[in-house]
Design a protein around this motif. Structure first.
Motif, PDB file in Angstrom:
ATOM      1  N   PRO A   1      51.648  54.156  60.797  1.00 46.09           N
ATOM      2  CA  PRO A   1      51.394  54.659  62.151  1.00 46.09           C
ATOM      3  C   PRO A   1      50.483  55.876  62.215  1.00 46.09           C
ATOM      4  CG  PRO A   1      53.560  55.363  61.405  1.00 46.09           C
ATOM      5  CD  PRO A   1      53.028  54.409  60.356  1.00 46.09           C
ATOM      6  N   ALA A   2      50.286  56.562  61.096  1.00 49.93           N
ATOM      7  CA  ALA A   2      49.506  57.805  61.112  1.00 49.93           C
ATOM      8  C   ALA A   2      48.016  57.526  61.199  1.00 49.93           C
ATOM      9  CB  ALA A   2      49.804  58.636  59.866  1.00 49.93           C
ATOM     10  N   GLU A   3      47.317  58.408  61.894  1.00 46.51           N
ATOM     11  CA  GLU A   3      45.870  58.489  61.863  1.00 46.51           C
ATOM     12  C   GLU A   3      45.495  59.862  61.326  1.00 46.51           C
ATOM     13  OE1 GLU A   3      43.142  56.555  62.516  1.00 46.51           O
ATOM     14  OE2 GLU A   3      44.452  54.797  62.736  1.00 46.51           O
TER      15      GLU A   3
ATOM     16  N   GLN B   1      49.969  56.606  74.007  1.00 48.39           N
ATOM     17  CA  GLN B   1      49.789  55.782  72.814  1.00 48.39           C
ATOM     18  C   GLN B   1      49.809  56.567  71.505  1.00 48.39           C
ATOM     19  OE1 GLN B   1      49.632  52.454  73.172  1.00 48.39           O
ATOM     20  NE2 GLN B   1      49.752  52.712  75.403  1.00 48.39           N
ATOM     21  N   GLU B   2      49.350  57.815  71.545  1.00 46.72           N
ATOM     22  CA  GLU B   2      49.112  58.545  70.290  1.00 46.72           C
ATOM     23  C   GLU B   2      49.333  60.030  70.509  1.00 46.72           C
ATOM     24  OE1 GLU B   2      45.464  58.937  66.978  1.00 46.72           O
ATOM     25  OE2 GLU B   2      45.201  57.761  68.813  1.00 46.72           O
ATOM     26  N   GLY B   3      49.923  60.692  69.529  1.00 49.25           N
ATOM     27  CA  GLY B   3      50.160  62.118  69.646  1.00 49.25           C
ATOM     28  C   GLY B   3      49.986  62.826  68.321  1.00 49.25           C
ATOM     29  N   ALA B   4      49.539  64.077  68.379  1.00 53.68           N
ATOM     30  CA  ALA B   4      49.373  64.886  67.163  1.00 53.68           C
ATOM     31  C   ALA B   4      50.735  65.319  66.643  1.00 53.68           C
ATOM     32  CB  ALA B   4      48.501  66.096  67.460  1.00 53.68           C
ATOM     33  N   ILE B   5      50.880  65.333  65.316  1.00 53.88           N
ATOM     34  CA  ILE B   5      52.126  65.743  64.667  1.00 53.88           C
ATOM     35  C   ILE B   5      51.922  67.002  63.829  1.00 53.88           C
ATOM     36  CG2 ILE B   5      54.013  65.035  63.151  1.00 53.88           C
ATOM     37  CD1 ILE B   5      53.889  63.384  65.671  1.00 53.88           C
TER      38      ILE B   5
ATOM     39  N   VAL C   1      50.213  56.791  66.000  1.00 51.05           N
ATOM     40  CA  VAL C   1      50.040  55.727  66.990  1.00 51.05           C
ATOM     41  C   VAL C   1      51.414  55.071  67.115  1.00 51.05           C
ATOM     42  CG1 VAL C   1      48.797  53.623  67.610  1.00 51.05           C
ATOM     43  CG2 VAL C   1      47.633  55.437  66.321  1.00 51.05           C
ATOM     44  N   PHE C   2      52.130  55.421  68.160  1.00 49.04           N
ATOM     45  CA  PHE C   2      53.562  55.127  68.254  1.00 49.04           C
ATOM     46  C   PHE C   2      53.880  53.642  68.132  1.00 49.04           C
ATOM     47  CE2 PHE C   2      52.849  58.879  71.122  1.00 49.04           C
ATOM     48  CZ  PHE C   2      53.265  59.820  70.210  1.00 49.04           C
ATOM     49  N   GLN C   3      53.100  52.792  68.782  1.00 45.62           N
ATOM     50  CA  GLN C   3      53.461  51.380  68.855  1.00 45.62           C
ATOM     51  C   GLN C   3      53.348  50.668  67.513  1.00 45.62           C
ATOM     52  OE1 GLN C   3      55.055  50.129  71.231  1.00 45.62           O
ATOM     53  NE2 GLN C   3      55.116  48.002  70.538  1.00 45.62           N
TER      54      GLN C   3
END
Length: 511
Positions: free
Chosen positions: A107-109, A227-231, A168-170
């Motif tokens: 899931p990571a970008e 859809q996507e969030g910074a961690i 990218v959560f999904q």
């Protein structure tokens, strides 16, 4: 309305627990036609190919400073999140990466932000693992925006590059539903573990930042917040530049603790938790970035009366004169699919613990003696020994400060581990099974609900060091994020206040 005794992080944790009586109802059949793509695509942008710099000869570019700079960056990205294997399938091949991921879903970008250097223009870049290239998708000076989003973290004053990990959560929720957020943060921790060591190999020092304005980072990277969030954000200090040998700073900031929330339907918990744990968009906030006391000191939490205590003092694992074994270990690491059931040696087990929890023992080999985590004082370790020569069977608490194992249960737990790990043979056949835990109530009191990210990310980071140490020693290793939460504590005697974050199985590889 909500249970007023539970914050949103506690509520999420309770709601996403696996229970033997309900687990089948929570696992709908997978629709493989709906699986999200594991690679991000950009329709516009400029691609920078990094493959020409992956020369097996480390000295190939020694006389060309520009190419040497690119070689360092190319190897850092490859060892962090690059493709390392290919599995044929009836459809598109399944690609494996340097960093492990639950279910191979990745899931990571990984993004790179440049302040603007002679070789890398200012702007935003996405690491394209599939082609081992950088996609320059935004060309402008965004460093001031990054500094603002990070509350003017001091490391950003003197660095030129920063990595950003997003989720990218999904990609993960498609299979694991709401519980996927746990796995997303664990996977991020795996990636951070690789980045830490890959930076050392290439003369960088990553400075971890978990306290940032989420909305500002979404805007900076042009992310769809649904859809996507910074961690995590990691400014890269170039150790070949004297001015960039920087002091350590605080890595985690506290967020609010939310105790009032509406009924949240199944399928929306993940999104709600991520939104609820964000830091607000407020440019007037002033932050003291000096390291927190808990980041400098940690104590051994449990000292059970009359328990057996075993020293874990051991010589460090040898990574070679120039750490030459570390890069090859990162690139050949694989999650074990089956164990033989044969015993580990006591020397192997304590060597694994030494590399994972005692980084100061590896300074002489050139590794960072104090790598960044969010707050390891909140994470505890329990180890169930099923078959380790020279060590009695049972459940132990690992005390890293005093370098010892403290036994809390006397028993062979093989069959119980099989049950607790959702009937996975890995739990039953492993020589030892390691559990990372945390007291959620104490952790939330320190950092608010955002700590749920920090805890799982730190557990994943520790898990990746275990992965690499086991691989170097020729042992099998595999992480497990699916387990019967409450039953783990009941069966193994782990204190009930400790929420289980992650499980790592260790054993002899089946030939």
């Amino acid at each position: 309305m909500s249970d007023l005794t539970a914050s949103i992080a506690q509520h999420y944790h309770e709601r996403t627990k696996y229970n033997p009586e309900t687990i089948n109802a929570k696992q709908p059949p997978l629709d493989w036609s709906q699986q999200p793509l594991p690679f991000k695509e950009y329709k516009i942008g400029t691609s920078i190919d990094l493959k020409p710099y992956l020369n097996d000869d480390a000295t190939a570019f020694s006389n060309d400073p520009a190419k040497l700079w690119w070689q360092r960056l190319a190897r850092l990205l490859l060892c962090s999140y690059g493709l390392t294997g290919r599995i044929p399938t009836p459809g598109n091949p399944h690609y494996l990466r340097a960093s492990p991921s639950a279910g191979g879903l990745y899931p990571a970008e990984l993004y790179l932000i440049s302040r603007g250097t002679p070789l890398l223009p200012a702007g935003l870049y996405n690491y394209q693992a599939y082609t081992h290239s950088l996609m320059h998708f935004w060309e402008s000076d965004v460093w001031t925006k990054l500094q603002t989003a990070c509350y003017w973290h001091p490391v950003l004053e003197n660095t030129q590059l920063a990595l950003v990990t997003t989720a990218v959560f999904q990609r993960s929720a498609w299979r694991y539903q709401d519980r996927a957020y746990r796995r997303i943060c664990l996977d991020t921790g795996h990636l951070l573990g690789n980045i830490e060591l890959a930076c050392t190999l290439n003369d960088y020092r990553p400075h971890l930042i978990g306290g940032f304005m989420d909305e500002a980072m979404q805007q900076l990277l042009y992310l769809d917040a649904e859809q996507e969030g910074a961690i995590a954000i990691l400014p890269l200090a170039d150790l070949l530049e004297v001015k960039q040998n920087l002091s350590l700073a605080r890595t985690a900031l506290a967020a609010t603790t939310q105790r009032y929330y509406p009924p949240i339907p199944e399928g929306q918990l993940l999104s709600y938790l991520h939104q609820a744990t964000q830091l607000p968009l407020d440019t007037t906030v002033k932050v003291n970035w000096k390291p927190a006391t808990s980041q400098v000191q940690r104590t051994d939490k449990y000292n059970f009366p009359f328990c057996l205590k075993v020293s874990t003092q051991t010589p460090p694992i040898n990574w070679g004169n120039q750490l030459e074994h570390l890069e090859t270990t990162i690139l050949r690491r694989r999650s074990t699919r089956a164990y033989s059931g044969a015993a580990l040696t006591f020397e192997e087990l304590i060597a694994l613990l030494d590399f994972t929890y005692q980084p100061q023992h590896y300074i002489d080999q050139g590794l960072d003696g104090s790598p960044d985590y969010f707050d390891l004082s909140l994470v505890e370790t329990f180890i169930v020994v099923s078959s380790v020569t020279g060590l009695e069977e049972g459940c132990y608490y690992y005390a890293p400060k005093t370098h010892e194992l403290r036994q809390i249960r006397f028993k062979n737990f093989r069959q119980e581990l099989h049950f607790l790990c959702l009937q996975q043979d890995l739990g039953r056949d492993a020589g030892a099974v390691l559990f990372h835990t945390a007291d959620l109530k104490v952790a939330i009191a320190a950092y608010g609900d955002r700590v749920y990210r920090y805890l799982h990310t730190d557990a994943g980071h520790l898990g990746q060091r275990l992965n690499l140490a086991a691989t170097q020693l020729g042992l099998g290793v595999s992480g497990i994020a699916g387990f019967f939460d409450d039953q783990v504590n009941e069966v193994l005697g782990i204190p009930s206040d400790e929420a289980v974050l992650y499980i790592t199985t260790l054993g002899a590889v089946q030939k």
